[in-house]
Design a protein around this motif. Structure first.
Motif, PDB file in Angstrom:
ATOM      1  N   THR A 150       0.811  -1.220   0.000  1.00  0.00           N
ATOM      2  CA  THR A 150       0.000   0.000   0.000  1.00  0.00           C
ATOM      3  C   THR A 150       0.847   1.273   0.000  1.00  0.00           C
ATOM      4  O   THR A 150       0.308   2.372   0.040  1.00  0.00           O
ATOM      5  CB  THR A 150      -0.956   0.034   1.221  1.00  0.00           C
ATOM      6  N   ASP A 151       2.174   1.120  -0.035  1.00  0.00           N
ATOM      7  CA  ASP A 151       3.047   2.294  -0.063  1.00  0.00           C
ATOM      8  C   ASP A 151       3.271   2.827  -1.472  1.00  0.00           C
ATOM      9  O   ASP A 151       3.930   3.852  -1.650  1.00  0.00           O
ATOM     10  CB  ASP A 151       4.395   1.982   0.601  1.00  0.00           C
ATOM     11  N   ILE A 152       2.756   2.151  -2.475  1.00  0.00           N
ATOM     12  CA  ILE A 152       2.834   2.687  -3.835  1.00  0.00           C
ATOM     13  C   ILE A 152       1.958   3.939  -3.891  1.00  0.00           C
ATOM     14  O   ILE A 152       0.993   4.061  -3.130  1.00  0.00           O
ATOM     15  CB  ILE A 152       2.379   1.626  -4.874  1.00  0.00           C
ATOM     16  N   THR A 153       2.293   4.899  -4.749  1.00  0.00           N
ATOM     17  CA  THR A 153       1.435   6.088  -4.861  1.00  0.00           C
ATOM     18  C   THR A 153       0.235   5.766  -5.754  1.00  0.00           C
ATOM     19  O   THR A 153       0.250   4.792  -6.517  1.00  0.00           O
ATOM     20  CB  THR A 153       2.192   7.288  -5.456  1.00  0.00           C
ATOM     21  N   VAL A 154      -0.792   6.590  -5.636  1.00  0.00           N
ATOM     22  CA  VAL A 154      -1.987   6.394  -6.447  1.00  0.00           C
ATOM     23  C   VAL A 154      -1.608   6.447  -7.937  1.00  0.00           C
ATOM     24  O   VAL A 154      -2.041   5.613  -8.734  1.00  0.00           O
ATOM     25  CB  VAL A 154      -3.053   7.462  -6.097  1.00  0.00           C
ATOM     26  N   ARG A 155      -0.744   7.394  -8.284  1.00  0.00           N
ATOM     27  CA  ARG A 155      -0.284   7.521  -9.674  1.00  0.00           C
ATOM     28  C   ARG A 155       0.502   6.288 -10.101  1.00  0.00           C
ATOM     29  O   ARG A 155       0.328   5.780 -11.216  1.00  0.00           O
ATOM     30  CB  ARG A 155       0.581   8.776  -9.813  1.00  0.00           C
TER      31      ARG A 155
ATOM     32  N   LEU B 294       0.228   3.260  -8.928  1.00  0.00           N
ATOM     33  CA  LEU B 294      -0.677   2.121  -9.056  1.00  0.00           C
ATOM     34  C   LEU B 294      -1.430   2.161 -10.391  1.00  0.00           C
ATOM     35  O   LEU B 294      -1.595   1.126 -11.046  1.00  0.00           O
ATOM     36  CB  LEU B 294      -1.668   2.108  -7.875  1.00  0.00           C
ATOM     37  N   GLU B 295      -1.839   3.357 -10.808  1.00  0.00           N
ATOM     38  CA  GLU B 295      -2.514   3.493 -12.111  1.00  0.00           C
ATOM     39  C   GLU B 295      -1.605   2.999 -13.240  1.00  0.00           C
ATOM     40  O   GLU B 295      -2.051   2.304 -14.149  1.00  0.00           O
ATOM     41  CB  GLU B 295      -2.874   4.966 -12.388  1.00  0.00           C
TER      42      GLU B 295
ATOM     43  N   PHE C 203      -2.532  -7.488  -5.154  1.00  0.00           N
ATOM     44  CA  PHE C 203      -2.909  -6.083  -4.969  1.00  0.00           C
ATOM     45  C   PHE C 203      -3.012  -5.349  -6.309  1.00  0.00           C
ATOM     46  O   PHE C 203      -3.915  -4.548  -6.536  1.00  0.00           O
ATOM     47  CB  PHE C 203      -1.873  -5.404  -4.067  1.00  0.00           C
TER      48      PHE C 203
ATOM     49  N   THR D 194      -2.291  12.894  -6.978  1.00  0.00           N
ATOM     50  CA  THR D 194      -2.150  11.442  -7.141  1.00  0.00           C
ATOM     51  C   THR D 194      -0.812  10.916  -6.598  1.00  0.00           C
ATOM     52  O   THR D 194      -0.532   9.722  -6.698  1.00  0.00           O
ATOM     53  CB  THR D 194      -2.280  11.023  -8.627  1.00  0.00           C
TER      54      THR D 194
ATOM     55  N   ILE E  99      -0.028  10.969  -3.458  1.00  0.00           N
ATOM     56  CA  ILE E  99      -0.227  10.390  -2.129  1.00  0.00           C
ATOM     57  C   ILE E  99      -0.130   8.863  -2.270  1.00  0.00           C
ATOM     58  O   ILE E  99      -0.419   8.310  -3.342  1.00  0.00           O
ATOM     59  CB  ILE E  99      -1.600  10.818  -1.546  1.00  0.00           C
TER      60      ILE E  99
ATOM     61  N   PRO F  16       8.294   9.019  -8.356  1.00  0.00           N
ATOM     62  CA  PRO F  16       9.082   9.006  -7.121  1.00  0.00           C
ATOM     63  C   PRO F  16       8.319   8.389  -5.951  1.00  0.00           C
ATOM     64  O   PRO F  16       7.097   8.272  -5.991  1.00  0.00           O
ATOM     65  CB  PRO F  16       9.342  10.491  -6.825  1.00  0.00           C
ATOM     66  N   ASN F  17       9.059   8.019  -4.930  1.00  0.00           N
ATOM     67  CA  ASN F  17       8.445   7.543  -3.689  1.00  0.00           C
ATOM     68  C   ASN F  17       9.444   7.737  -2.555  1.00  0.00           C
ATOM     69  O   ASN F  17      10.563   8.207  -2.784  1.00  0.00           O
ATOM     70  CB  ASN F  17       8.023   6.068  -3.808  1.00  0.00           C
TER      71      ASN F  17
END
Lengths: 285, 285
Positions: A13-18, A20-21, A48, B13, B15, A109-110
Motif C-alpha cells: 500500500t506504499d505505492i502512490t496512487v499515480r 498504481l494506475e 494487490f 495522485t 499520495i 518518485p516515492n
C-alpha cells in the motif's frame, strides 16, 4: 514508455496512487528484486495490482535489459523499484539504455531510505555523505567506508549507513563443483553493522568513533512495526531489532538539542545516552 | 491517533494508497501550507479526497497546535505535509507535543526533494549536507550557507540547495500601519539562486565557486512537466525554468563520469558543459 515506479519502503500500500494506475495498465511489470526488499512477497503484490509481476535479478537488469525494454517504444513497461528509483540505487543505466533505443522514460518518485531516515528525528540537513556497509568475511573486511565516515565526523555531521543484503547470490562452493545453487538470502542487522564498525576502528585506530559513540538503529522504516533504538555502538552491537531491513545512523557532534529531545525516547538506556551525549560533546560543535 | 501523511512532490495522485486510506477516514484533515506547495490547489485535493481540508499556516502549527491535536486521543487526525513529514522540514515538534498530551502518532512516508533530487542522475551517496537559500534584500544577504557549501566543495561533494518560499507573509509596510495584510506568495527561482550565490562569492572571495562552476537546476521534480537544466552558474543565472518549485545542485568534483553521462542530456550547451567539466577537474577527485 518505460515507467520506473518507486514502491516506497514497507508494503504493497506504499505505492502512490499515480504509480498504481501505471502498474495496472502496463503491458509488462518487472520488480527489481536485488537491492532492497519490501516486507511482503511477490504474490501479495500481484494480488494487490491484479497483475503478474516478473522478478528481475541483477543479471537481467544489468546484462539483459533489452528484454525488459522490448517493445517499450510501443507499449508501456513498468519497472518497480523498492524505495525510490533514483534513491539508494540509481537506475540511470536502464534509462540511458532506453534512450539509446529511442524509448522515453518517466519516473514515479516515492519514499527512499535516504529521506525516510528522517523518522529518527535527526535533521536531514545535518547529514553528510551516505555510506554502505558490506558483510565482512574472514579475509575481506573493506574499510574504505571509514574514510568517508571520517569526513562526516570531522565536520560534526550525521552518517547514514546502508546495510548489505545478499539476495540470490550464487554459492561459491557449489559453483566450484559446476552447479548453480543460490545461498539463502541474508540481511545485515544493526548489531552486525555496529560490531563491524568497532572492528574497523580497532584496526584503523584513528579514533573516529568508538564503543561510546552514539548512534540510532532503524528497522523497517515506514512499517507498522518500525523500530528505532538509540544508544552507544557498544549497546547497538548487542541489540535485536527483528526482521529486515535495518539501517544505522552515526550521530554527528553538530547535533542540536532538539534532535536529542526527539531521539532520547528511543534510548536503550536513557541515563547512558545522556551521559555519553555530555561526555562526547554532542551539541557543542 | 495523529497521522502525519506525506503527499509527495507534484499533484494529488502522489499520495500513497495507504496515505489516501488514512485521509478518507480521518475525522479532521489539515494541510501544512507554508513550507512547500503542491502544484495543485486545495480544492483539487478536497475533490480527490472527498473530504474538506483545513489549511494550517505556520502560526497554527507552531503556536496553536493544540487545536490540531484536539481529541486526537479519541479520533483520527490527519496532518498532510508536501513531500515527506520528516524531510526538508521536520515536524518533530508536533509529534513531541502530541506525546506530551498522550496522543500516539504515525508517519506515512513519501518522496521528499531530499531524495527526489536523485532524478538529476547525481548519486545521492555523493551529496554532502543540504543548505537553504533565503531571499536576499537590499540590506540582508546572509551568507552562512556559504560555509556549509565550502565544507562540501572541499570534500568534492554535491550540495543540494533548497530555495526559499514566502507564503502568507505579513506585509511589513502594512503592519507598521496596524493592518494585517499578506504579501503575494513568492518562490525563488533557479536563476535567482545562482545569481545570489555569485553575489556571495563576490563578497566572500574565497573561490569556493564561481561563474564557471557546474550546477543542475531542477523544477517541479516528479511532475509531468519536470524540467532539469545543467550548466555553469553564469548560465543558470539566466535560465527560465517556469513555475515553482525550484531547487539547485552545485556539482562536486568527486563526481563520476557516469553521473556526467546522465546529466549532459540536460546541458544548456553541451560544449560549454564539457569544457568546464574538464577545466574544473570534475571527476578527478
Amino acid at each position: 514508455m518505460l515507467y520506473l515506479v518507486g514502491l516506497g519502503l514497507a508494503d504493497e500500500t506504499d505505492i502512490t496512487v499515480r504509480g498504481l494506475e501505471v502498474v495496472k495498465k502496463a503491458e509488462r511489470v518487472y520488480l527489481e528484486a536485488y537491492t532492497a526488499i519490501l516486507l511482503v512477497d511477490k504474490e501479495k503484490l500481484e494480488a494487490f495490482y491484479g497483475r503478474p509481476v516478473i522478478e528481475a535479478d541483477r543479471e537481467k537488469v544489468e546484462s539483459a535489459s533489452d528484454e525488459i525494454l522490448a517493445d517499450a517504444d510501443k507499449v508501456d513497461v513498468a519497472f518497480l523499484v523498492v524505495g525510490d528509483p533514483f534513491g539508494a540505487t540509481t537506475h540511470t543505466d536502464l534509462v540511458l539504455r532506453a534512450r539509446e533505443l529511442g524509448i522515453e522514460s518517466k519516473v514515479i518518485p516515492n519514499a527512499s531510505i535516504m529521506s525516510g531516515i528522517g523518522c529518527t528525528g535527526l535533521q536531514l540537513y545535518n547529514f553528510g555523505q551516505t555510506v554502505s556497509m558490506v558483510f565482512f568475511t574472514e579475509n575481506w573486511k573493506p574499510s574504505s567506508y571509514y574514510d568517508r565516515v571520517k569526513e562526516n565526523v570531522q565536520l560534526g555531521l550525521h552518517t547514514l549507513v546502508l546495510l548489505d543484503i545478499k539476495v540470490k547470490e550464487p554459492s561459491l562452493e557449489n559453483m566450484a563443483r559446476g552447479r548453480l545453487v543460490y545461498e539463502p538470502p541474508r540481511y545485515m542487522t544493526v548489531a552486525q553493522c555496529a560490531s563491524q564498525m568497532l572492528e574497523t576502528e580497532e584496526e584503523r585506530q584513528e579514533g573516529i568513533f568508538g564503543p561510546d559513540s552514539l548512534a540510532v538503529g532503524a528497522a523497517r522504516v515506514g512499517a507498522a512495526d518500525q523500530k528505532l533504538v538509540a544508544g552507544t555502538l557498544k549497546e547497538l552491537a548487542e541489540v535485536d531489532m527483528g526482521r529486515p531491513l535495518h539501517s544505522l545512523v552515526l550521530i554527528g557532534k553538530r547535533a542540536h538539542d532538539l534532535e536529542k529531545d526527539y531521539i532520547q525516547q528511543f534510548a536503550v538506556d536513557w541515563a547512558t545516552f545522556d551521559a555519553n551525549w555530555q561526555k562526547g560533546g554532542y551539541g557543542s560543535m
